[in-house]
Motif scaffolding. Structure first.
Motif, mmCIF file in Angstrom:
data_model
loop_
_atom_site.group_PDB
_atom_site.id
_atom_site.type_symbol
_atom_site.label_atom_id
_atom_site.label_comp_id
_atom_site.label_asym_id
_atom_site.label_seq_id
_atom_site.Cartn_x
_atom_site.Cartn_y
_atom_site.Cartn_z
ATOM 1 N N PHE A 28 0.833 -1.198 0.000
ATOM 2 C CA PHE A 28 0.000 0.000 0.000
ATOM 3 C C PHE A 28 0.869 1.249 0.000
ATOM 4 O O PHE A 28 1.954 1.286 0.584
ATOM 5 C CB PHE A 28 -0.911 0.025 1.230
ATOM 6 N N ALA A 29 0.361 2.288 -0.639
ATOM 7 C CA ALA A 29 0.999 3.594 -0.554
ATOM 8 C C ALA A 29 0.819 4.134 0.857
ATOM 9 O O ALA A 29 -0.173 3.830 1.539
ATOM 10 C CB ALA A 29 0.377 4.542 -1.572
ATOM 11 N N ALA A 30 1.754 4.943 1.283
ATOM 12 C CA ALA A 30 1.693 5.478 2.650
ATOM 13 C C ALA A 30 0.413 6.256 2.887
ATOM 14 O O ALA A 30 -0.145 6.241 3.993
ATOM 15 C CB ALA A 30 2.919 6.353 2.909
ATOM 16 N N GLU A 31 -0.077 6.953 1.845
ATOM 17 C CA GLU A 31 -1.258 7.806 2.003
ATOM 18 C C GLU A 31 -2.538 7.114 1.537
ATOM 19 O O GLU A 31 -3.559 7.786 1.324
ATOM 20 C CB GLU A 31 -1.064 9.107 1.216
ATOM 21 N N ALA A 32 -2.518 5.795 1.399
ATOM 22 C CA ALA A 32 -3.701 5.078 0.908
ATOM 23 C C ALA A 32 -4.921 5.372 1.780
ATOM 24 O O ALA A 32 -4.872 5.216 3.000
ATOM 25 C CB ALA A 32 -3.424 3.580 0.893
ATOM 26 N N HIS A 33 -6.007 5.788 1.143
ATOM 27 C CA HIS A 33 -7.223 6.123 1.885
ATOM 28 C C HIS A 33 -8.060 4.897 2.193
ATOM 29 O O HIS A 33 -8.960 4.947 3.046
ATOM 30 C CB HIS A 33 -8.050 7.149 1.123
ATOM 31 N N SER A 34 -7.808 3.782 1.496
ATOM 32 C CA SER A 34 -8.476 2.509 1.749
ATOM 33 C C SER A 34 -7.439 1.400 1.593
ATOM 34 O O SER A 34 -6.462 1.558 0.847
ATOM 35 C CB SER A 34 -9.627 2.277 0.768
ATOM 36 N N ARG A 35 -7.669 0.283 2.262
ATOM 37 C CA ARG A 35 -6.720 -0.836 2.206
ATOM 38 C C ARG A 35 -7.489 -2.135 2.005
ATOM 39 O O ARG A 35 -7.755 -2.873 2.961
ATOM 40 C CB ARG A 35 -5.870 -0.876 3.482
ATOM 41 N N PRO A 36 -7.872 -2.433 0.769
ATOM 42 C CA PRO A 36 -8.647 -3.655 0.501
ATOM 43 C C PRO A 36 -7.914 -4.897 0.977
ATOM 44 O O PRO A 36 -6.702 -5.027 0.797
ATOM 45 C CB PRO A 36 -8.781 -3.648 -1.027
ATOM 46 N N ASP A 37 -8.674 -5.822 1.577
ATOM 47 C CA ASP A 37 -8.080 -7.046 2.111
ATOM 48 C C ASP A 37 -8.401 -8.253 1.230
ATOM 49 O O ASP A 37 -8.547 -9.368 1.711
ATOM 50 C CB ASP A 37 -8.565 -7.291 3.540
ATOM 51 N N TYR A 38 -8.491 -8.040 -0.077
ATOM 52 C CA TYR A 38 -8.836 -9.102 -1.013
ATOM 53 C C TYR A 38 -8.072 -8.868 -2.314
ATOM 54 O O TYR A 38 -7.498 -7.794 -2.543
ATOM 55 C CB TYR A 38 -10.344 -9.106 -1.289
ATOM 56 N N ASP A 39 -8.072 -9.889 -3.167
ATOM 57 C CA ASP A 39 -7.481 -9.775 -4.495
ATOM 58 C C ASP A 39 -8.570 -9.437 -5.516
ATOM 59 O O ASP A 39 -9.675 -9.972 -5.461
ATOM 60 C CB ASP A 39 -6.838 -11.098 -4.926
ATOM 61 N N TYR A 40 -8.253 -8.557 -6.434
ATOM 62 C CA TYR A 40 -9.030 -8.400 -7.665
ATOM 63 C C TYR A 40 -8.012 -8.313 -8.789
ATOM 64 O O TYR A 40 -7.663 -7.242 -9.285
ATOM 65 C CB TYR A 40 -9.926 -7.164 -7.624
ATOM 66 N N GLY A 41 -7.496 -9.488 -9.120
ATOM 67 C CA GLY A 41 -6.454 -9.555 -10.135
ATOM 68 C C GLY A 41 -7.001 -9.381 -11.531
ATOM 69 O O GLY A 41 -8.221 -9.363 -11.762
ATOM 70 N N VAL A 42 -6.105 -9.261 -12.483
ATOM 71 C CA VAL A 42 -6.523 -9.006 -13.856
ATOM 72 C C VAL A 42 -7.409 -10.128 -14.390
ATOM 73 O O VAL A 42 -8.364 -9.868 -15.151
ATOM 74 C CB VAL A 42 -5.293 -8.767 -14.763
ATOM 75 N N GLU A 43 -7.150 -11.373 -14.000
ATOM 76 C CA GLU A 43 -7.980 -12.471 -14.508
ATOM 77 C C GLU A 43 -9.400 -12.387 -13.962
ATOM 78 O O GLU A 43 -10.366 -12.756 -14.656
ATOM 79 C CB GLU A 43 -7.337 -13.812 -14.190
ATOM 80 N N ALA A 44 -9.552 -11.921 -12.724
ATOM 81 C CA ALA A 44 -10.897 -11.758 -12.166
ATOM 82 C C ALA A 44 -11.661 -10.672 -12.916
ATOM 83 O O ALA A 44 -12.863 -10.821 -13.206
ATOM 84 C CB ALA A 44 -10.803 -11.415 -10.678
ATOM 85 N N TRP A 45 -10.977 -9.590 -13.232
ATOM 86 C CA TRP A 45 -11.626 -8.523 -14.000
ATOM 87 C C TRP A 45 -11.994 -9.002 -15.398
ATOM 88 O O TRP A 45 -13.109 -8.773 -15.877
ATOM 89 C CB TRP A 45 -10.711 -7.309 -14.057
ATOM 90 N N LEU A 46 -11.061 -9.706 -16.057
ATOM 91 C CA LEU A 46 -11.362 -10.216 -17.391
ATOM 92 C C LEU A 46 -12.534 -11.188 -17.367
ATOM 93 O O LEU A 46 -13.337 -11.230 -18.314
ATOM 94 C CB LEU A 46 -10.125 -10.884 -17.987
ATOM 95 N N ALA A 47 -12.648 -11.951 -16.293
ATOM 96 C CA ALA A 47 -13.803 -12.846 -16.177
ATOM 97 C C ALA A 47 -15.095 -12.033 -16.085
ATOM 98 O O ALA A 47 -16.123 -12.416 -16.670
ATOM 99 C CB ALA A 47 -13.648 -13.743 -14.958
ATOM 100 N N ASP A 48 -15.066 -10.915 -15.366
ATOM 101 C CA ASP A 48 -16.241 -10.039 -15.321
ATOM 102 C C ASP A 48 -16.544 -9.472 -16.707
ATOM 103 O O ASP A 48 -17.707 -9.405 -17.119
ATOM 104 C CB ASP A 48 -16.012 -8.899 -14.325
ATOM 105 N N LEU A 49 -15.508 -9.047 -17.425
ATOM 106 C CA LEU A 49 -15.731 -8.535 -18.780
ATOM 107 C C LEU A 49 -16.334 -9.603 -19.673
ATOM 108 O O LEU A 49 -17.293 -9.340 -20.414
ATOM 109 C CB LEU A 49 -14.410 -8.022 -19.369
ATOM 110 N N ASP A 50 -15.791 -10.818 -19.609
ATOM 111 C CA ASP A 50 -16.315 -11.910 -20.430
ATOM 112 C C ASP A 50 -17.767 -12.214 -20.089
ATOM 113 O O ASP A 50 -18.596 -12.458 -20.973
ATOM 114 C CB ASP A 50 -15.472 -13.167 -20.233
ATOM 115 N N ARG A 51 -18.052 -12.205 -18.801
ATOM 116 C CA ARG A 51 -19.408 -12.541 -18.350
ATOM 117 C C ARG A 51 -20.428 -11.554 -18.909
ATOM 118 O O ARG A 51 -21.600 -11.905 -19.131
ATOM 119 C CB ARG A 51 -19.432 -12.546 -16.822
ATOM 120 N N HIS A 52 -19.984 -10.332 -19.140
ATOM 121 C CA HIS A 52 -20.916 -9.290 -19.580
ATOM 122 C C HIS A 52 -20.680 -8.845 -21.015
ATOM 123 O O HIS A 52 -21.225 -7.828 -21.442
ATOM 124 C CB HIS A 52 -20.838 -8.108 -18.611
#
Length: 277
Positions: A28-52
């Protein structure tokens, strides 16, 4: 009514022009305003794109992370025909580095200034030279900043000669006067011929505000200067928003298929240098 998750909608967008990809291994960047505790990798995004039914995507550099754009660049290398991206780099970045990134599929440099109170003078160094180098490489500036700052920032960016892509409707203020001044600045910048605006992250604002700004931009500039993006994975709204909901919102804001098709053409030409079929 929202689209059922898993159903490919008719007339799907051609390009998701704004999403973030990351893993928990990224610092994380030092000034990060949020710190997600999960992965959203490129393959997960591409799966969303494919699904839609979405064929292309543009990664928006996330200010939350400090990995030197390594993950974004690796995603581009893995999917060169389908993906483009923006990066976050310091203003001292040299022309050779920008050229190498452009060759890798980077299309822009993101200035994530939404939460910056003391904005830099971009007409002076180091930003003056930085913007010239960005323009010389054929890249754009991806600007994330509040509507109150747009009357100051957009004329200076336009004067630099760089192309500009403004995130999230220009982050419109809840204050009507401030929002109006910001939208006026967007329209003037669009008139200059080098500015586009993303209809992205509409779920982060009241629908009435998103509809107001979208209608004003469409009436003033038409769809050729507008882009759509999901803002996946909806950081800080993960429990409230699904990918399908962003498509439903887009159709509510831009209900005519021909207008959305024109937005597709603008995105394919700007980011992928190609005409839609």
């Amino acid at each position: 009514m929202a689209i059922e998750e898993g159903a490919v909608p008719a007339e799907a967008p051609a390009v998701d022009a704004h999403a973030h990809v990351f893993t928990r291994a990224m610092p994380f960047a030092a000034e990060a305003h949020s710190r997600p505790d999960y992965d959203y990798g490129v393959e997960a995004w591409l799966a969303d794109l494919d699904r839609h039914g979405i064929s292309h995507g543009v990664i928006a550099a996330a200010s939350l992370f400090d990995d030197g754009n390594a993950y974004t660049l690796s995603a581009l290398a893995s999917h060169p025909g389908r993906l483009r991206a923006t990066v976050i780099v310091p203003p001292e970045t040299d022309a050779t580095t920008l050229a190498e990134m452009a060759d890798a599929g980077v299309v822009g440099v993101r200035l994530a200034w939404r939460r910056v109170e003391d904005l830099p003078d971009i007409a002076r160094e180091p930003y003056r030279g930085f913007l010239r180098r960005i323009a010389d490489r054929g890249l754009h500036v991806e600007l994330l900043s509040r509507s109150a700052s747009l009357p100051r920032l957009l004329p200076a960016l336009d004067a630099s000669g760089v192309r500009i892509v403004v995130d999230h409707f220009g982050v419109p203020s809840r204050d009507p006067e401030e929002r109006g001044a910001g939208t006026d600045a967007l329209c003037r910048a669009i008139d200059g011929g080098r500015t586009w605006v993303k209809l992205s992250a509409g779920f982060r604002m009241p629908f009435a505000i998103a509809a107001e700004v979208a209608a004003r931009l469409l009436a003033h500039a038409g769809p050729e200067r507008l882009l759509w993006g999901s803002d996946a994975p909806f950081v800080n709204h993960e429990g409230d928003i699904r990918f399908a909901d962003t498509l439903d919102l887009y159709r509510r804001l831009v209900p005519h298929p021909a207008v959305r098709a024109a937005i597709d053409r603008a995105a394919l030409l700007l980011f992928f240098n190609q005409e839609s079929e």
